[in-house]
Design a protein around this motif. Structure first.
Motif, PDB file in Angstrom:
ATOM      1  N   PHE A 169     -93.624  76.913 -25.359  1.00  0.00           N
ATOM      2  CA  PHE A 169     -94.478  75.955 -26.074  1.00  0.00           C
ATOM      3  C   PHE A 169     -93.803  74.592 -26.162  1.00  0.00           C
ATOM      4  N   ASP A 207     -82.935  82.058 -34.478  1.00  0.00           N
ATOM      5  CA  ASP A 207     -82.838  80.614 -34.766  1.00  0.00           C
ATOM      6  C   ASP A 207     -81.348  80.275 -34.808  1.00  0.00           C
ATOM      7  N   LYS A 244     -90.223  64.920 -23.791  1.00  0.00           N
ATOM      8  CA  LYS A 244     -91.567  64.915 -24.371  1.00  0.00           C
ATOM      9  C   LYS A 244     -92.417  63.809 -23.755  1.00  0.00           C
ATOM     10  N   THR A 266    -101.755  70.097 -28.373  1.00  0.00           N
ATOM     11  CA  THR A 266    -102.353  70.311 -29.690  1.00  0.00           C
ATOM     12  C   THR A 266    -102.997  69.071 -30.309  1.00  0.00           C
ATOM     13  N   ASP A 320     -89.186  68.314 -35.816  1.00  0.00           N
ATOM     14  CA  ASP A 320     -89.476  68.027 -34.407  1.00  0.00           C
ATOM     15  C   ASP A 320     -89.351  66.520 -34.172  1.00  0.00           C
ATOM     16  N   TYR A 364     -82.849  81.882 -22.555  1.00  0.00           N
ATOM     17  CA  TYR A 364     -83.897  82.637 -23.269  1.00  0.00           C
ATOM     18  C   TYR A 364     -84.927  83.189 -22.261  1.00  0.00           C
ATOM     19  N   VAL A 417     -78.891  80.652 -29.608  1.00  0.00           N
ATOM     20  CA  VAL A 417     -77.879  80.164 -28.667  1.00  0.00           C
ATOM     21  C   VAL A 417     -77.946  78.646 -28.602  1.00  0.00           C
ATOM     22  N   LEU A 440     -90.264  78.367 -29.377  1.00  0.00           N
ATOM     23  CA  LEU A 440     -90.731  77.348 -30.335  1.00  0.00           C
ATOM     24  C   LEU A 440     -89.526  76.576 -30.872  1.00  0.00           C
ATOM     25  N   ALA A 441     -88.492  76.465 -30.068  1.00  0.00           N
ATOM     26  CA  ALA A 441     -87.272  75.778 -30.516  1.00  0.00           C
ATOM     27  C   ALA A 441     -87.388  74.274 -30.273  1.00  0.00           C
ATOM     28  N   SER A 442     -86.434  73.547 -30.811  1.00  0.00           N
ATOM     29  CA  SER A 442     -86.424  72.088 -30.654  1.00  0.00           C
ATOM     30  C   SER A 442     -86.346  71.699 -29.179  1.00  0.00           C
ATOM     31  N   THR A 443     -86.885  70.526 -28.887  1.00  0.00           N
ATOM     32  CA  THR A 443     -86.936  70.032 -27.510  1.00  0.00           C
ATOM     33  C   THR A 443     -85.550  69.628 -27.012  1.00  0.00           C
ATOM     34  N   GLY A 461     -88.492  77.579 -37.657  1.00  0.00           N
ATOM     35  CA  GLY A 461     -89.029  76.229 -37.571  1.00  0.00           C
ATOM     36  C   GLY A 461     -90.421  76.153 -38.170  1.00  0.00           C
ATOM     37  N   SER A 462     -90.996  74.974 -38.077  1.00  0.00           N
ATOM     38  CA  SER A 462     -92.274  74.700 -38.737  1.00  0.00           C
ATOM     39  C   SER A 462     -93.424  75.514 -38.122  1.00  0.00           C
ATOM     40  N   ILE A 463     -93.562  75.502 -36.797  1.00  0.00           N
ATOM     41  CA  ILE A 463     -94.680  76.240 -36.183  1.00  0.00           C
ATOM     42  C   ILE A 463     -94.517  77.728 -36.444  1.00  0.00           C
ATOM     43  N   ASP A 512     -95.151  73.044 -22.969  1.00  0.00           N
ATOM     44  CA  ASP A 512     -95.421  72.032 -23.982  1.00  0.00           C
ATOM     45  C   ASP A 512     -96.863  72.115 -24.503  1.00  0.00           C
ATOM     46  N   GLY A 513     -97.030  72.821 -25.593  1.00  0.00           N
ATOM     47  CA  GLY A 513     -98.358  73.049 -26.175  1.00  0.00           C
ATOM     48  C   GLY A 513     -99.172  71.766 -26.314  1.00  0.00           C
TER      49      GLY A 513
HETATM   50  N1  LIG Z   1     -96.378  71.229 -33.351  1.00  0.00           N
HETATM   51  C1  LIG Z   1     -96.984  70.889 -32.246  1.00  0.00           C
HETATM   52  O1  LIG Z   1     -98.138  70.535 -32.273  1.00  0.00           O
HETATM   53  C2  LIG Z   1     -96.244  70.960 -30.935  1.00  0.00           C
HETATM   54  C3  LIG Z   1     -96.953  70.696 -29.761  1.00  0.00           C
HETATM   55  C4  LIG Z   1     -96.274  70.819 -28.553  1.00  0.00           C
HETATM   56  C5  LIG Z   1     -94.945  71.173 -28.518  1.00  0.00           C
HETATM   57  N2  LIG Z   1     -94.282  71.397 -29.678  1.00  0.00           N
HETATM   58  C6  LIG Z   1     -92.872  71.773 -29.592  1.00  0.00           C
HETATM   59  O2  LIG Z   1     -92.671  73.008 -30.261  1.00  0.00           O
HETATM   60  C7  LIG Z   1     -91.310  73.073 -30.695  1.00  0.00           C
HETATM   61  C8  LIG Z   1     -91.263  73.529 -32.149  1.00  0.00           C
HETATM   62  O3  LIG Z   1     -91.893  72.601 -32.990  1.00  0.00           O
HETATM   63  P1  LIG Z   1     -91.645  72.684 -34.580  1.00  0.00           P
HETATM   64  O4  LIG Z   1     -92.472  71.593 -35.174  1.00  0.00           O
HETATM   65  O5  LIG Z   1     -91.796  74.062 -35.056  1.00  0.00           O
HETATM   66  O6  LIG Z   1     -90.116  72.241 -34.634  1.00  0.00           O
HETATM   67  P2  LIG Z   1     -89.031  72.537 -35.785  1.00  0.00           P
HETATM   68  O7  LIG Z   1     -87.983  71.519 -35.601  1.00  0.00           O
HETATM   69  O8  LIG Z   1     -89.662  72.678 -37.123  1.00  0.00           O
HETATM   70  O9  LIG Z   1     -88.470  73.984 -35.389  1.00  0.00           O
HETATM   71  C9  LIG Z   1     -87.610  74.210 -34.336  1.00  0.00           C
HETATM   72  C10 LIG Z   1     -86.696  75.343 -34.712  1.00  0.00           C
HETATM   73  O10 LIG Z   1     -85.925  75.667 -33.558  1.00  0.00           O
HETATM   74  C11 LIG Z   1     -84.602  75.908 -33.985  1.00  0.00           C
HETATM   75  N3  LIG Z   1     -83.744  75.740 -32.806  1.00  0.00           N
HETATM   76  C12 LIG Z   1     -83.332  74.602 -32.215  1.00  0.00           C
HETATM   77  N4  LIG Z   1     -82.585  74.885 -31.133  1.00  0.00           N
HETATM   78  C13 LIG Z   1     -82.536  76.225 -31.033  1.00  0.00           C
HETATM   79  C14 LIG Z   1     -81.920  77.113 -30.129  1.00  0.00           C
HETATM   80  N5  LIG Z   1     -81.223  76.671 -29.085  1.00  0.00           N
HETATM   81  N6  LIG Z   1     -82.072  78.432 -30.337  1.00  0.00           N
HETATM   82  C15 LIG Z   1     -82.787  78.919 -31.389  1.00  0.00           C
HETATM   83  N7  LIG Z   1     -83.400  78.115 -32.281  1.00  0.00           N
HETATM   84  C16 LIG Z   1     -83.276  76.785 -32.098  1.00  0.00           C
HETATM   85  C17 LIG Z   1     -84.370  74.910 -35.115  1.00  0.00           C
HETATM   86  O11 LIG Z   1     -83.285  75.334 -35.935  1.00  0.00           O
HETATM   87  C18 LIG Z   1     -85.712  74.973 -35.832  1.00  0.00           C
HETATM   88  O12 LIG Z   1     -85.726  75.984 -36.833  1.00  0.00           O
HETATM   89  C19 LIG Z   1     -90.724  71.683 -30.450  1.00  0.00           C
HETATM   90  O13 LIG Z   1     -90.007  71.692 -29.246  1.00  0.00           O
HETATM   91  C20 LIG Z   1     -91.946  70.819 -30.305  1.00  0.00           C
HETATM   92  O14 LIG Z   1     -91.719  69.645 -29.519  1.00  0.00           O
HETATM   93  C21 LIG Z   1     -94.888  71.298 -30.885  1.00  0.00           C
END
Ligand SMILES: NC(=O)c1ccc[n+]([C@@H]2O[C@H](COP(=O)([O-])OP(=O)(O)OC[C@H]3O[C@@H](n4cnc5c(N)ncnc54)[C@H](O)[C@@H]3O)[C@@H](O)[C@H]2O)c1
Length: 393
Positions: free
Chosen positions: A197, A57, A272, A226, A259, A183, A98, A147-150, A10-12, A223-224
């Motif tokens: 996070f 992932d 969220k 940020t 996200d 997890y 998973v 750091l997976a999707s919400t 993912g992005s982070i 929930d980070g």
């Molecule tokens: N960027 C921020 O400032 C911030 C702040 C607080 C919380 N968050 C949370 O951090 C998380 C990650 O953010 P992001 O921007 O990197 O999101 P993103 O969508 O870019 O990345 C999430 C990754 O998780 C993978 N994924 C989804 N479900 C999964 C699972 N069950 N098992 C394994 N992998 C899985 C996706 O394929 C994707 O590659 C999100 O939940 C977001 O809400 C982000």
């Protein structure tokens, strides 16, 4: 230090990995780390930039295969630098994750990996994750970071389970258990601290807290903090300090990354919003009128714009207003926080602490193990904890 990241493509995660690798090659400095500031020197925290990154992932592969896509359109790193890091990114192998309880939005993300990631009973899945984590950790200090999707909010019944009931439900392959819970359970069974996070609630269930305490595993979440919420928890303490009454606080966020796409689903968004909404009441002692909104706006990619409008009352009931606009790049703000949290979670483990580490509340929107929401008090609590004094006193 090793980080086993859930959602490693993912992005982070990709921003974090690229930044660490760039620092290792001397291409960019590691910046914006709280744990590199004066107050944290001498704690013997895990060395930087000697960090190994792995994880899982929805689609297995290497980070090289997804780096350009994950960082596209953001401009955090020059394309030439990403190209220079390709051989290192190629070596970061990502295993299969998973898929459970993610709702339609995460099912759609899984695409053609949907059947593969949803296969296996809950017990088989946890065993496989523990094997993957141990193979990566090789007995070195390792933190599992989600750091997976919400995910959507899990079924209410799960909050009534104790540790034994959760273990039975895993053995019975109860479909209500979301992947965030599996997890966390795998991290506990592998003996690694777990940092959540995300707003997903599976790692915060009372059963997980009980099992983490029994296994001596620290938990950090959730929930980070940020962007918009960071600013809110810095600004809100001003109003009670001047005895000004906040009548209303309205905030709206737009973001264009994956996200944001997942949060466009009302079920995933609810987790969220709940997390974002809790902070004002915790600081002011009352809940002002208002709302928090999040909307997906693709052109922004990983950049976020948050606009907040505050109406407050003073002398003679006179009404005043203020507004602010936050423009942050989500993953850039999140990546160093993940390193800070991981280093401090390992410190907690070295000190023999387990369960939710309230002193780490500074980093989270929904701090677990602490009810403090005020950013400055959270920072004081962290400093007291690192210096060996109790976080509370
Ligand atoms: N960027 C921020 O400032 C911030 C702040 C607080 C919380 N968050 C949370 O951090 C998380 C990650 O953010 P992001 O921007 O990197 O999101 P993103 O969508 O870019 O990345 C999430 C990754 O998780 C993978 N994924 C989804 N479900 C999964 C699972 N069950 N098992 C394994 N992998 C899985 C996706 O394929 C994707 O590659 C999100 O939940 C977001 O809400 C982000």
């Amino acid at each position: 230090m090793k980080l086993w990241i859930v959602g490693a493509r993912g992005s982070i995660a990709t921003t974090l990995a690229a930044g660490v690798l760039a620092a290792q090659r001397g291409l960019a400095p590691l910046e914006a780390l709280l744990t590199e500031t004066e107050a944290f020197v001498g704690l013997g925290l895990a060395a930087l930039p000697a960090i190994d990154i792995g994880g899982c992932d929805l689609a297995p592969g290497t980070l090289a295969q997804s780096a350009h896509a994950a960082l596209a359109g953001v401009g955090t790193f020059p394309v030439a630098m990403i190209d220079a890091l390709m051989p290192d990114l190629e070596r970061i192998a990502i295993t299969r994750g998973v898929l459970r309880g993610g709702g339609a939005a995460i099912d759609a993300l899984a695409g053609d990996q949907r059947a593969a990631t949803a296969s296996g009973t809950a017990r088989e899945v946890v065993d496989r994750l523990v094997t993957d984590i141990r193979a990566f950790a090789q007995d070195e200090p390792t933190v599992v970071v989600n750091l997976a999707s919400t995910e959507p909010t899990p079924a209410a019944a799960l909050a009534d389970w104790d540790g034994a009931a959760l273990r039975r439900a895993v053995d019975d392959d109860d479909p209500r258990i979301p992947s965030s819970c599996l997890y966390a359970l795998a991290a506990i069974e592998a003996g690694c601290p777990h940092a959540n996070f995300t707003p997903s609630a599976g790692a915060s269930l009372p059963a997980i807290v009980e099992l983490a305490r029994a296994a001596g595993v620290p938990l950090a979440g959730r929930d980070g903090k940020t962007g918009e919420t960071l600013l809110k928890t810095a600004l809100a303490p001003m109003f009670p300090i001047r005895a000004l009454t906040v009548e209303g606080w309205y905030g709206t966020n737009i973001l264009g990354n994956t996200d944001g796409l997942v949060l466009a689903d009302p079920d995933n968004k609810a987790s969220k919003i709940t997390s974002k909404k809790g902070v004002l009441e915790g600081i002011l002692g009352y809940a002002p009128e208002g709302d928090v909104r999040i909307d997906y706006f693709k052109p922004l990619a990983d950049h976020k714009v948050a606009w907040n409008f505050i109406q407050f009352r003073g002398w003679g009931g006179h009404r005043m207003r203020m507004q602010f606009t936050w423009e942050g790049t989500d993953s850039v703000l999140a990546a160093p926080l993940v390193l800070d949290i991981a280093r401090l979670a390992l410190l907690a483990q070295r000190r023999g602490e387990s369960g939710p580490i309230g002193a780490l509340g500074l980093f989270f929107k929904t701090p677990e193990g602490s009810s403090e929401m005020n950013l400055y008090k959270q920072y004081d609590a962290l400093l007291r904890w690192t210096s060996g004094r109790s976080a509370a006193g």
